[in-house]
Design a protein around this motif. Structure first.
Motif, short mmCIF file in Angstrom:
data_model
loop_
_atom_site.label_atom_id
_atom_site.label_comp_id
_atom_site.label_asym_id
_atom_site.label_seq_id
_atom_site.Cartn_x
_atom_site.Cartn_y
_atom_site.Cartn_z
N TYR A 81 41.35 106.64 102.59
CA TYR A 81 42.09 105.76 103.48
C TYR A 81 41.44 105.88 104.85
O TYR A 81 41.73 106.79 105.62
N ASP A 82 40.51 105.00 105.11
CA ASP A 82 39.69 105.01 106.32
C ASP A 82 40.44 104.29 107.45
O ASP A 82 40.21 103.12 107.71
N GLU A 83 41.32 105.02 108.11
CA GLU A 83 42.19 104.42 109.13
C GLU A 83 41.41 103.86 110.31
O GLU A 83 41.77 102.83 110.86
N ASN A 84 40.33 104.53 110.71
CA ASN A 84 39.58 104.08 111.88
C ASN A 84 38.34 103.24 111.52
O ASN A 84 37.54 102.91 112.39
N LYS A 85 38.18 102.90 110.26
CA LYS A 85 37.12 102.02 109.77
C LYS A 85 35.71 102.51 110.12
O LYS A 85 34.82 101.72 110.41
N ASN A 86 35.49 103.83 110.06
CA ASN A 86 34.14 104.34 110.34
C ASN A 86 33.34 104.59 109.06
O ASN A 86 32.23 105.10 109.10
N GLY A 87 33.93 104.26 107.89
CA GLY A 87 33.21 104.35 106.64
C GLY A 87 33.14 105.72 106.00
O GLY A 87 32.38 105.92 105.06
N GLU A 88 33.95 106.66 106.47
CA GLU A 88 33.92 108.01 105.89
C GLU A 88 35.28 108.68 106.02
O GLU A 88 36.14 108.23 106.77
N LEU A 89 35.46 109.76 105.25
CA LEU A 89 36.68 110.56 105.34
C LEU A 89 36.54 111.53 106.51
O LEU A 89 35.71 112.44 106.47
N ASP A 90 37.32 111.30 107.54
CA ASP A 90 37.26 112.19 108.71
C ASP A 90 37.90 113.53 108.39
O ASP A 90 38.88 113.61 107.65
N LYS A 91 37.33 114.58 108.98
CA LYS A 91 37.81 115.95 108.78
C LYS A 91 37.91 116.65 110.12
O LYS A 91 37.20 116.31 111.07
N ASN A 92 38.76 117.67 110.18
CA ASN A 92 38.87 118.45 111.41
C ASN A 92 37.78 119.53 111.45
O ASN A 92 36.93 119.62 110.57
N PHE A 93 37.86 120.38 112.45
CA PHE A 93 36.87 121.44 112.67
C PHE A 93 36.72 122.37 111.45
O PHE A 93 35.65 122.88 111.17
#
Length: 136
Positions: A81-93
């Motif tokens: 679910y790419d909420e910010n439409k950057n094409g990847e799964l965002d992860k934290n530190f």
């Protein structure tokens, strides 16, 4: 002879057949962003090289995606679910996902994604599956 070969090719294709997979994605927390749905057909390509994929704009809390022309075999489905439409799964530190994700058979890995074998489904007829998104 040509007619016989043509019939043999047609019959062979009909025997193998292709199928349709309907994927319902549930638990979308906000109707924004996009879903990246990937289908994998081998352990070697799992989460690296999709057999087929679609990117779908999110407009509601549940979305339906259809894949057609899938040959008989085993497949695994992953969703981001790419909420910010950057094409990847965002992860934290710490490498923990900050966006929703899901896998076929509702599988979850203990420390990371589940395996191909834990998520694969058999396609020898049309199938419909539901994948609820998970959030960390």
């Amino acid at each position: 002879m040509t007619i016989f070969l043509s019939l043999l090719l047609i019959f062979g294709h009909a025997q193998q057949g292709t199928y349709e997979l309907n994927v319902t994605v549930e638990n979308i927390k906000e109707p924004k962003g996009q879903l990246i749905i990937a289908i994998f057909n081998s352990k070697e390509d799992f989460l690296e090289k999709p057999f087929k994929s679609q990117t779908v704009a999110v407009s509601q809390n549940s979305e339906n995606i259809k894949f057609t022309d899938l040959p008989q075999g085993h497949y695994s489905v992953s969703i981001i679910y790419d909420e910010n439409k950057n094409g990847e799964l965002d992860k934290n530190f710490f490498g923990i996902p900050t966006e929703g994700f899901g896998f076929s058979k509702k599988s979850m890995g203990a420390f990371g994604p589940p395996s191909y074998n834990d998520t694969k489904i058999k396609m020898d007829s049309d199938e419909a599956i539901t994948i609820p998104l998970k959030y960390m």
